[in-house]
Enzyme design. Structure first.
Site, PDB file in Angstrom:
ATOM      1  N   ARG A 117      -2.443  -6.440  -7.837  1.00 12.26           N
ATOM      2  CA  ARG A 117      -1.300  -7.348  -7.778  1.00 12.26           C
ATOM      3  C   ARG A 117      -1.418  -8.509  -8.753  1.00 12.26           C
ATOM      4  O   ARG A 117      -0.439  -9.174  -9.043  1.00 12.26           O
ATOM      5  CB  ARG A 117      -1.157  -7.929  -6.365  1.00 12.26           C
ATOM      6  N   LYS A 157     -15.612  -7.657   5.093  1.00 12.45           N
ATOM      7  CA  LYS A 157     -14.428  -8.177   5.788  1.00 12.45           C
ATOM      8  C   LYS A 157     -14.549  -7.932   7.289  1.00 12.45           C
ATOM      9  O   LYS A 157     -14.977  -6.849   7.707  1.00 12.45           O
ATOM     10  CB  LYS A 157     -13.161  -7.471   5.262  1.00 12.45           C
ATOM     11  N   SER A 211      -2.971  -7.483   3.304  1.00 11.12           N
ATOM     12  CA  SER A 211      -3.321  -7.265   4.707  1.00 11.12           C
ATOM     13  C   SER A 211      -3.788  -8.558   5.361  1.00 11.12           C
ATOM     14  O   SER A 211      -3.489  -8.812   6.536  1.00 11.12           O
ATOM     15  CB  SER A 211      -4.426  -6.204   4.825  1.00 11.12           C
ATOM     16  N   HIS A 270       0.841  -1.202   0.000  1.00 12.80           N
ATOM     17  CA  HIS A 270       0.000   0.000   0.000  1.00 12.80           C
ATOM     18  C   HIS A 270       0.883   1.261   0.000  1.00 12.80           C
ATOM     19  O   HIS A 270       0.629   2.210  -0.740  1.00 12.80           O
ATOM     20  CB  HIS A 270      -0.862   0.055   1.270  1.00 12.80           C
TER      21      HIS A 270
END
Ligand code: PNS
Length: 160
Positions: A95, A42, A132, A18
């Protein structure tokens, strides 16, 4: 005319991946808002205010924060925030093809809703595997997260 961009995300916690995207986006745009958004899909490790604080500290330690605002948003659409602050661009790190597939519908909807464009930024290969969720898992099992997150985050997660 100055161009304002927003880098939104859960940032639970902010990773080196990030931080790399934030630093590179801050070089491209006149002003950058890093926006911590609560993602109801989440389950969170850190409270939103803690995530904002860790991002601010990581940016300060890295020394590139002059044109960056870090804040949070929990009341409506991401594009409403963009409109409120005059941002015309959303920046997302992608990514993999999985990330592109996840981000593409949101990018199209956000452009349709408010004319806000999304720019996909490829990661530094050194951080392409970092997420994360991986950091949360390693930290919860007592592993060393130092290679994946800013020092302030590693210190916070690993404090006794
Ligand atoms: O880091 P994440 O969890 O992948 O970030 C996703 C996030 C929070 C940026 C995304 O869920 C989002 O934009 N939420 C805001 C709500 C919204 O505007 N939804 C419509 C987008 S199409």
């Amino acid at each position: 005319m100055s161009t304002i961009a927003v880098v939104p995300g859960s940032f639970d916690p902010v990773t080196l991946g990030h931080l790399d995207v934030i630093e590179r986006a801050a070089r491209i745009f006149d002003r950058l808002h890093v926006l911590v958004v609560h993602n109801p899909d989440k389950s969170a490790l850190l409270p939103v205010a803690q995530r904002v604080s860790l991002i601010e500290q990581a940016i300060a330690a890295a020394g590139f924060g002059e044109n960056i605002t870090v804040t949070s948003w929990s009341v409506g659409l991401l594009v409403d925030y963009c409109t409120d602050v005059g941002a015309s661009v959303i920046v997302k790190g992608v990514r993999s093809q999985v990330d592109v597939a996840y981000e593409t519908p949101m990018a199209i909807v956000n452009r349709g809703l408010a004319g806000v464009e999304t720019i996909f930024m490829l990661p530094d290969p050194a951080h392409a595997h970092v997420s994360s969720s991986l950091v949360r898992q390693v930290a919860s099992l007592g592993g060393d997260v130092t290679p994946y997150v800013p020092k302030v985050v590693a210190d916070f997660l690993q404090k006794p």
